[in-house]
Design a protein around this motif. Sequence first.
Motif, mmCIF file in Angstrom:
data_model
loop_
_atom_site.group_PDB
_atom_site.id
_atom_site.type_symbol
_atom_site.label_atom_id
_atom_site.label_comp_id
_atom_site.label_asym_id
_atom_site.label_seq_id
_atom_site.Cartn_x
_atom_site.Cartn_y
_atom_site.Cartn_z
ATOM 1 N N ARG A 258 -4.151 12.683 -4.718
ATOM 2 C CA ARG A 258 -5.374 11.882 -4.657
ATOM 3 C C ARG A 258 -6.022 11.750 -6.027
ATOM 4 O O ARG A 258 -6.574 10.695 -6.364
ATOM 5 C CB ARG A 258 -6.353 12.514 -3.669
ATOM 6 C CG ARG A 258 -5.919 12.422 -2.225
ATOM 7 C CD ARG A 258 -6.783 13.285 -1.311
ATOM 8 N NE ARG A 258 -8.194 12.940 -1.421
ATOM 9 C CZ ARG A 258 -9.180 13.627 -0.828
ATOM 10 N NH1 ARG A 258 -8.889 14.708 -0.102
ATOM 11 N NH2 ARG A 258 -10.429 13.255 -0.967
ATOM 12 N N ALA A 259 -5.971 12.814 -6.825
ATOM 13 C CA ALA A 259 -6.626 12.818 -8.138
ATOM 14 C C ALA A 259 -5.809 12.079 -9.195
ATOM 15 O O ALA A 259 -6.343 11.733 -10.262
ATOM 16 C CB ALA A 259 -6.875 14.258 -8.594
ATOM 17 N N ALA A 260 -4.557 11.795 -8.890
ATOM 18 C CA ALA A 260 -3.673 11.209 -9.907
ATOM 19 C C ALA A 260 -3.993 9.757 -10.200
ATOM 20 O O ALA A 260 -3.701 9.266 -11.303
ATOM 21 C CB ALA A 260 -2.210 11.339 -9.464
ATOM 22 N N ASP A 261 -4.628 9.050 -9.264
ATOM 23 C CA ASP A 261 -4.864 7.622 -9.457
ATOM 24 C C ASP A 261 -6.018 7.192 -8.551
ATOM 25 O O ASP A 261 -6.055 7.588 -7.380
ATOM 26 C CB ASP A 261 -3.595 6.836 -9.111
ATOM 27 C CG ASP A 261 -3.674 5.377 -9.525
ATOM 28 O OD1 ASP A 261 -4.623 4.689 -9.103
ATOM 29 O OD2 ASP A 261 -2.780 4.916 -10.262
ATOM 30 N N PRO A 262 -6.972 6.398 -9.056
ATOM 31 C CA PRO A 262 -8.067 5.928 -8.196
ATOM 32 C C PRO A 262 -7.573 5.178 -6.965
ATOM 33 O O PRO A 262 -8.204 5.230 -5.906
ATOM 34 C CB PRO A 262 -8.876 5.013 -9.124
ATOM 35 C CG PRO A 262 -8.568 5.502 -10.503
ATOM 36 C CD PRO A 262 -7.145 5.971 -10.454
ATOM 37 N N GLU A 263 -6.437 4.471 -7.078
ATOM 38 C CA GLU A 263 -5.896 3.757 -5.931
ATOM 39 C C GLU A 263 -5.449 4.725 -4.845
ATOM 40 O O GLU A 263 -5.543 4.424 -3.655
ATOM 41 C CB GLU A 263 -4.720 2.878 -6.363
ATOM 42 C CG GLU A 263 -5.116 1.645 -7.157
ATOM 43 C CD GLU A 263 -6.044 0.733 -6.360
ATOM 44 O OE1 GLU A 263 -5.844 0.604 -5.131
ATOM 45 O OE2 GLU A 263 -6.967 0.155 -6.961
ATOM 46 N N HIS A 264 -4.957 5.898 -5.260
ATOM 47 C CA HIS A 264 -4.578 6.913 -4.286
ATOM 48 C C HIS A 264 -5.794 7.351 -3.468
ATOM 49 O O HIS A 264 -5.732 7.470 -2.244
ATOM 50 C CB HIS A 264 -3.964 8.128 -4.982
ATOM 51 C CG HIS A 264 -2.639 7.847 -5.627
ATOM 52 N ND1 HIS A 264 -1.902 8.834 -6.253
ATOM 53 C CD2 HIS A 264 -1.923 6.696 -5.756
ATOM 54 C CE1 HIS A 264 -0.785 8.295 -6.732
ATOM 55 N NE2 HIS A 264 -0.788 7.003 -6.457
ATOM 56 N N GLU A 265 -6.892 7.612 -4.164
ATOM 57 C CA GLU A 265 -8.096 8.076 -3.475
ATOM 58 C C GLU A 265 -8.647 6.997 -2.545
ATOM 59 O O GLU A 265 -9.068 7.289 -1.417
ATOM 60 C CB GLU A 265 -9.161 8.491 -4.489
ATOM 61 C CG GLU A 265 -10.469 8.984 -3.857
ATOM 62 C CD GLU A 265 -10.290 10.230 -3.001
ATOM 63 O OE1 GLU A 265 -11.160 10.472 -2.150
ATOM 64 O OE2 GLU A 265 -9.276 10.952 -3.180
ATOM 65 N N ARG A 266 -8.640 5.730 -3.000
ATOM 66 C CA ARG A 266 -9.131 4.657 -2.137
ATOM 67 C C ARG A 266 -8.268 4.531 -0.886
ATOM 68 O O ARG A 266 -8.783 4.336 0.220
ATOM 69 C CB ARG A 266 -9.172 3.335 -2.908
ATOM 70 C CG ARG A 266 -10.403 3.171 -3.787
ATOM 71 C CD ARG A 266 -10.530 1.760 -4.301
ATOM 72 N NE ARG A 266 -9.591 1.506 -5.387
ATOM 73 C CZ ARG A 266 -9.896 1.726 -6.670
ATOM 74 N NH1 ARG A 266 -11.080 2.191 -6.995
ATOM 75 N NH2 ARG A 266 -9.008 1.473 -7.606
ATOM 76 N N ALA A 267 -6.957 4.609 -1.060
ATOM 77 C CA ALA A 267 -6.061 4.518 0.091
ATOM 78 C C ALA A 267 -6.280 5.688 1.046
ATOM 79 O O ALA A 267 -6.264 5.530 2.274
ATOM 80 C CB ALA A 267 -4.604 4.484 -0.383
#
Length: 360
Positions: free
Chosen positions: A53-62
Amino acid sequence: MHPVDDVNGAAADRSEVSEPREARAVAREAAAWLVRLREDASPQDLEACARWRAADPEHERAWQRAQRLNDKFARLPAGVGVRTLGRRARTDRRFALKALAVAFTVAPAGYAAYRAMPWRDWMSDERTRVGERRFVVLADGTRIDLNTSTAIDIDFTASERRVVLNDGEILVETGRDAANASGVYRPFIVETRQGRIRALGTRFVVRTDDGAGATRIAVLHGAVEVTPGEAPERATVLDAGQQTRFTAITIDAIAAADPHAGDWSRGVLFADGMRLADFVGELGRYRRGLLRCDPEVANLRITGTFQLGNIENVLAALPRTLPVDVVYRTRYWVTITAADDGSGGSSGSNAQAAQPAKHG
């Protein structure tokens, strides 16, 4: 095994989905992590998911989107399930999570299907019953009045404030978002099935018209930007005192806003020479059952200010002001007909010439 492997096969044949391949891949990963963590997650699994989740803002949004969709499915009433043709219903937790993962990974088609489900309104964050009106104050200070049979979802993130109008009608008075700890301006957006409305510091009314596949918007103060969902190039700004109607691909010509568009929030229906058929249609939104108007009296005109808190009193007063009868076939089946003139006929032939009626 990588957590994505559980759902890759189920979604692999959805190549028709228009989202970029990268976005679909991230969605699959988020859904797979959700499935993994809701089963027998180890501390290592939790740490690995946190790193993902912390690796990319898109990960967190998803991830957040998957969580919200999962929460909504969790709120389904007992007995509501998914049945596959020719197979018995599956109700175990693992199957439910896998179904959620598949639905999530075929977005936006899956999300659109979810919003069209008959229980969508029941699961909404805030909703009103037939005839009920109330208001809510959101964390940013925004006040939203909900009209009869209205359902909304509230989705505030670090970057925007979003309200999804699933059904019905709302009156929005946006707040200053003073409680936003980040100090970053977050736009306020109302989303409907036809598109989005971005508030520009304002007070406005939004109403769904699903029968026509449209959304109505009237701006009382400030301004809004209206963007059809499938035609963003048609984005249009409405100023105070303006209104329009839009679909997913078009926006009607801008017109002068009805100054009484928000009167329902005070429990009032204002009519100024309104067709009786339209008047009855509005009253019908506030009572259960079928309330209809015969075509022969549909063009009678009525004027007045009517209290929405007691629709039965309004109906009882109609024969005193217009040449009509109110016929109760049952409590929930009511028809406005031409009044019997005592000779076996009716006075419906005078409908066009009837004078405006007033009722307080």
